[in-house]
Design a protein around this motif. Sequence first.
Motif, PDB file in Angstrom:
ATOM      1  N   VAL A  92       0.846  -1.203   0.000  1.00  0.00           N
ATOM      2  CA  VAL A  92       0.000   0.000   0.000  1.00  0.00           C
ATOM      3  C   VAL A  92       0.882   1.254   0.000  1.00  0.00           C
ATOM      4  O   VAL A  92       0.665   2.194  -0.767  1.00  0.00           O
ATOM      5  N   ALA A  93       1.909   1.242   0.850  1.00  0.00           N
ATOM      6  CA  ALA A  93       2.754   2.433   1.015  1.00  0.00           C
ATOM      7  C   ALA A  93       3.483   2.814  -0.276  1.00  0.00           C
ATOM      8  O   ALA A  93       3.703   3.989  -0.548  1.00  0.00           O
ATOM      9  N   PHE A  94       3.849   1.789  -1.069  1.00  0.00           N
ATOM     10  CA  PHE A  94       4.618   2.082  -2.282  1.00  0.00           C
ATOM     11  C   PHE A  94       3.795   1.845  -3.556  1.00  0.00           C
ATOM     12  O   PHE A  94       4.325   1.846  -4.648  1.00  0.00           O
ATOM     13  N   GLY A 141      -0.073   5.486   4.847  1.00  0.00           N
ATOM     14  CA  GLY A 141      -0.007   4.704   3.607  1.00  0.00           C
ATOM     15  C   GLY A 141       0.841   5.406   2.555  1.00  0.00           C
ATOM     16  O   GLY A 141       1.981   5.785   2.810  1.00  0.00           O
ATOM     17  N   ALA A 142       0.264   5.604   1.356  1.00  0.00           N
ATOM     18  CA  ALA A 142       1.006   6.221   0.247  1.00  0.00           C
ATOM     19  C   ALA A 142       1.020   7.748   0.339  1.00  0.00           C
ATOM     20  O   ALA A 142       1.486   8.417  -0.600  1.00  0.00           O
ATOM     21  N   GLN A 143       0.483   8.298   1.413  1.00  0.00           N
ATOM     22  CA  GLN A 143       0.506   9.752   1.678  1.00  0.00           C
ATOM     23  C   GLN A 143      -0.232  10.580   0.631  1.00  0.00           C
ATOM     24  O   GLN A 143       0.138  11.739   0.374  1.00  0.00           O
ATOM     25  N   THR A 144      -1.261  10.029   0.027  1.00  0.00           N
ATOM     26  CA  THR A 144      -1.997  10.822  -0.973  1.00  0.00           C
ATOM     27  C   THR A 144      -2.775  11.959  -0.312  1.00  0.00           C
ATOM     28  O   THR A 144      -3.144  12.918  -0.975  1.00  0.00           O
ATOM     29  N   MET A 145      -3.012  11.830   1.009  1.00  0.00           N
ATOM     30  CA  MET A 145      -3.702  12.905   1.733  1.00  0.00           C
ATOM     31  C   MET A 145      -2.965  14.229   1.548  1.00  0.00           C
ATOM     32  O   MET A 145      -3.572  15.290   1.447  1.00  0.00           O
ATOM     33  N   ARG A 146      -1.643  14.141   1.506  1.00  0.00           N
ATOM     34  CA  ARG A 146      -0.800  15.330   1.382  1.00  0.00           C
ATOM     35  C   ARG A 146      -1.256  16.206   0.207  1.00  0.00           C
ATOM     36  O   ARG A 146      -1.365  17.412   0.326  1.00  0.00           O
ATOM     37  N   GLN A 147      -1.544  15.549  -0.940  1.00  0.00           N
ATOM     38  CA  GLN A 147      -1.890  16.338  -2.130  1.00  0.00           C
ATOM     39  C   GLN A 147      -3.343  16.844  -2.116  1.00  0.00           C
ATOM     40  O   GLN A 147      -3.686  17.723  -2.890  1.00  0.00           O
ATOM     41  N   HIS A 148      -4.174  16.285  -1.226  1.00  0.00           N
ATOM     42  CA  HIS A 148      -5.572  16.745  -1.172  1.00  0.00           C
ATOM     43  C   HIS A 148      -5.767  17.909  -0.204  1.00  0.00           C
ATOM     44  O   HIS A 148      -6.811  18.555  -0.214  1.00  0.00           O
ATOM     45  N   LEU A 149      -4.782  18.134   0.671  1.00  0.00           N
ATOM     46  CA  LEU A 149      -4.942  19.203   1.675  1.00  0.00           C
ATOM     47  C   LEU A 149      -4.904  20.578   1.011  1.00  0.00           C
ATOM     48  O   LEU A 149      -4.262  20.766  -0.022  1.00  0.00           O
ATOM     49  N   LYS A 150      -5.583  21.516   1.660  1.00  0.00           N
ATOM     50  CA  LYS A 150      -5.611  22.885   1.120  1.00  0.00           C
ATOM     51  C   LYS A 150      -4.236  23.536   1.308  1.00  0.00           C
ATOM     52  O   LYS A 150      -3.439  23.091   2.149  1.00  0.00           O
ATOM     53  N   PRO A 151      -3.964  24.620   0.557  1.00  0.00           N
ATOM     54  CA  PRO A 151      -2.639  25.256   0.636  1.00  0.00           C
ATOM     55  C   PRO A 151      -2.314  25.713   2.052  1.00  0.00           C
ATOM     56  O   PRO A 151      -3.209  26.076   2.823  1.00  0.00           O
ATOM     57  N   GLY A 152      -1.052  25.643   2.378  1.00  0.00           N
ATOM     58  CA  GLY A 152      -0.578  26.154   3.668  1.00  0.00           C
ATOM     59  C   GLY A 152      -0.686  25.160   4.804  1.00  0.00           C
ATOM     60  O   GLY A 152      -0.310  25.473   5.934  1.00  0.00           O
ATOM     61  N   CYS A 153      -1.185  23.954   4.550  1.00  0.00           N
ATOM     62  CA  CYS A 153      -1.276  22.957   5.624  1.00  0.00           C
ATOM     63  C   CYS A 153       0.120  22.365   5.877  1.00  0.00           C
ATOM     64  O   CYS A 153       0.909  22.192   4.952  1.00  0.00           O
TER      65      CYS A 153
END
Length: 226
Positions: free
Chosen positions: A44-46, A75-87
Amino acid sequence: MWPVELTIKRIRSTKNRIVNWCRTCASACVTLIVRTNVRRWRKVAFGGTPSWDERNRTIARFIPSGSSVLDLGCGAQTMRQHLKPGCKYQPCDLIMSTPDVIFCDFNAGVYPDIKEHVDYVLCSGVFEYIRNPQEFLRRVTAFGRIVLMSYHPLAPRESRLIRLSMNWINHFQKAELEGMFDNLGLTWAILHIGDYGEVIYSLEINRKAGEDYTTDFEGITDRPED
Ligand SMILES: C[S@@+](CC[C@H](N)C(=O)[O-])C[C@H]1O[C@@H](n2cnc3c(N)ncnc32)[C@H](O)[C@@H]1O
């Protein structure tokens, strides 16, 4: 169709059903025996964007820009790209997919040593895999102001065997889980219910008068009535 062909077809279909049932039982046994399925989590992570990424998009909608975020079981850290700017994003998992991941293994009692209280603690698709759910809730709600957590509650007539075969370790009905939140002194709300019954909760530790936080969810369109 000739009787012989029909018989062969029936035998094949019975064989497939038996094979599928054996596979389900084998996967369920792995869940019962193996504390944490590290091999699966490494994939999942990779493995890039997961099939369930819509849930991460949904959770990110509840987080205002500029928030600090601790993603438990990232996991694969896709949350990072969904967060709003400046998080400000801090990943945490038992698989170190990037060097900045803080190692944790909740089923071995290893929790991150968080010095700074964050605005949002995320548990997206993690709670189903936790062997000591009460301890988990007690620990993770102390890391930040608000926890956003997803869970697939056990539905009426849902098979526990099938849940176990998906590696899901705990099987709370919705009311049971919400009772646990109450017992732990958590203020909770349902933010979203997905098509397959997956619930996204917000949790907060009950504050004493005077240290109350106001939860201000930006851009919420599907918050049910209280
Ligand atoms: C279904 S994946 C969800 C990943 C990510 N949150 C997402 O929604 O894309 C479950 C995640 O929980 C992590 N996890 C499972 N058991 C864990 C444990 N005992 N301690 C820490 N992390 C765990 C896995 O490594 C994996 O990243």
